[in-house]
Design a protein around this motif. Structure first.
Motif, PDB file in Angstrom:
ATOM      1  N   THR A  99      -5.531  61.497 -12.867  1.00  0.00           N
ATOM      2  CA  THR A  99      -5.471  60.171 -12.273  1.00  0.00           C
ATOM      3  C   THR A  99      -5.744  60.293 -10.780  1.00  0.00           C
ATOM      4  O   THR A  99      -5.263  61.199 -10.123  1.00  0.00           O
ATOM      5  CB  THR A  99      -4.080  59.548 -12.485  1.00  0.00           C
ATOM      6  N   ASP A 155     -12.162  53.125 -14.867  1.00  0.00           N
ATOM      7  CA  ASP A 155     -11.352  52.267 -14.005  1.00  0.00           C
ATOM      8  C   ASP A 155     -10.134  51.828 -14.811  1.00  0.00           C
ATOM      9  O   ASP A 155     -10.257  51.105 -15.791  1.00  0.00           O
ATOM     10  CB  ASP A 155     -12.161  51.056 -13.544  1.00  0.00           C
ATOM     11  N   ARG A 156      -8.966  52.283 -14.420  1.00  0.00           N
ATOM     12  CA  ARG A 156      -7.730  51.943 -15.121  1.00  0.00           C
ATOM     13  C   ARG A 156      -6.853  50.986 -14.298  1.00  0.00           C
ATOM     14  O   ARG A 156      -5.657  50.854 -14.565  1.00  0.00           O
ATOM     15  CB  ARG A 156      -6.955  53.210 -15.453  1.00  0.00           C
ATOM     16  N   THR A 157      -7.447  50.335 -13.333  1.00  0.00           N
ATOM     17  CA  THR A 157      -6.697  49.457 -12.430  1.00  0.00           C
ATOM     18  C   THR A 157      -5.971  48.350 -13.176  1.00  0.00           C
ATOM     19  O   THR A 157      -4.823  48.030 -12.847  1.00  0.00           O
ATOM     20  CB  THR A 157      -7.633  48.847 -11.375  1.00  0.00           C
ATOM     21  N   SER A 158      -6.609  47.778 -14.189  1.00  0.00           N
ATOM     22  CA  SER A 158      -5.998  46.644 -14.899  1.00  0.00           C
ATOM     23  C   SER A 158      -4.664  47.021 -15.535  1.00  0.00           C
ATOM     24  O   SER A 158      -3.782  46.181 -15.670  1.00  0.00           O
ATOM     25  CB  SER A 158      -6.953  46.087 -15.944  1.00  0.00           C
ATOM     26  N   GLU A 159      -4.495  48.292 -15.899  1.00  0.00           N
ATOM     27  CA  GLU A 159      -3.231  48.738 -16.490  1.00  0.00           C
ATOM     28  C   GLU A 159      -2.080  48.654 -15.483  1.00  0.00           C
ATOM     29  O   GLU A 159      -0.935  48.413 -15.857  1.00  0.00           O
ATOM     30  CB  GLU A 159      -3.365  50.173 -16.997  1.00  0.00           C
ATOM     31  N   GLY A 160      -2.379  48.855 -14.210  1.00  0.00           N
ATOM     32  CA  GLY A 160      -1.349  48.837 -13.180  1.00  0.00           C
ATOM     33  C   GLY A 160      -1.186  47.509 -12.474  1.00  0.00           C
ATOM     34  O   GLY A 160      -0.318  47.366 -11.622  1.00  0.00           O
ATOM     35  N   THR A 161      -2.027  46.552 -12.807  1.00  0.00           N
ATOM     36  CA  THR A 161      -1.960  45.263 -12.117  1.00  0.00           C
ATOM     37  C   THR A 161      -1.633  44.112 -13.070  1.00  0.00           C
ATOM     38  O   THR A 161      -1.874  42.964 -12.739  1.00  0.00           O
ATOM     39  CB  THR A 161      -3.285  44.967 -11.378  1.00  0.00           C
ATOM     40  N   ARG A 162      -1.088  44.442 -14.229  1.00  0.00           N
ATOM     41  CA  ARG A 162      -0.667  43.372 -15.155  1.00  0.00           C
ATOM     42  C   ARG A 162       0.375  42.511 -14.457  1.00  0.00           C
ATOM     43  O   ARG A 162       1.279  43.025 -13.803  1.00  0.00           O
ATOM     44  CB  ARG A 162      -0.082  43.983 -16.425  1.00  0.00           C
ATOM     45  N   TYR A 213      -8.964  46.349  -7.409  1.00  0.00           N
ATOM     46  CA  TYR A 213      -8.253  45.097  -7.137  1.00  0.00           C
ATOM     47  C   TYR A 213      -8.219  44.868  -5.627  1.00  0.00           C
ATOM     48  O   TYR A 213      -7.700  45.699  -4.882  1.00  0.00           O
ATOM     49  CB  TYR A 213      -6.822  45.199  -7.679  1.00  0.00           C
ATOM     50  N   CYS A 230      -7.261  52.402  -9.460  1.00  0.00           N
ATOM     51  CA  CYS A 230      -6.676  53.525 -10.182  1.00  0.00           C
ATOM     52  C   CYS A 230      -7.746  54.038 -11.150  1.00  0.00           C
ATOM     53  O   CYS A 230      -8.208  53.294 -12.016  1.00  0.00           O
ATOM     54  CB  CYS A 230      -5.428  53.078 -10.934  1.00  0.00           C
TER      55      CYS A 230
END
Length: 71
Positions: free
Chosen positions: A1, A30-37, A50, A66
């Motif tokens: 990560t 891009d795993r940003t959506s997992e941390g910005t729920r 984001y 992320c």
């Protein structure tokens, strides 16, 4: 990560850098959506990561992405 952050709101320093990295790195995601729920939604056309604009939620502008490795 890997977490890429910037205190800039310039596309060339944020989404542009991350999009270029994702294009050049075949197994990067891009795993940003997992941390910005639960955060305010961004248009899908905004690119990876984001971006928080200056003044939004009484904050200075910043960018967060992320990134992870495909398994």
């Amino acid at each position: 990560t890997m977490l890429y952050t910037s205190c800039s709101v310039l596309r060339a320093e944020d989404e542009g850098v991350v999009a270029d990295f994702l294009r050049r790195t075949q197994d990067a995601l891009d795993r940003t959506s997992e941390g910005t729920r639960g955060w305010p939604a961004r248009p899908t056309s905004a690119g990876p990561g984001y971006l928080v604009q200056s003044g939004e939620a009484d904050m200075d502008g910043f960018y967060y992405a992320c990134l992870g490795k495909a398994s």
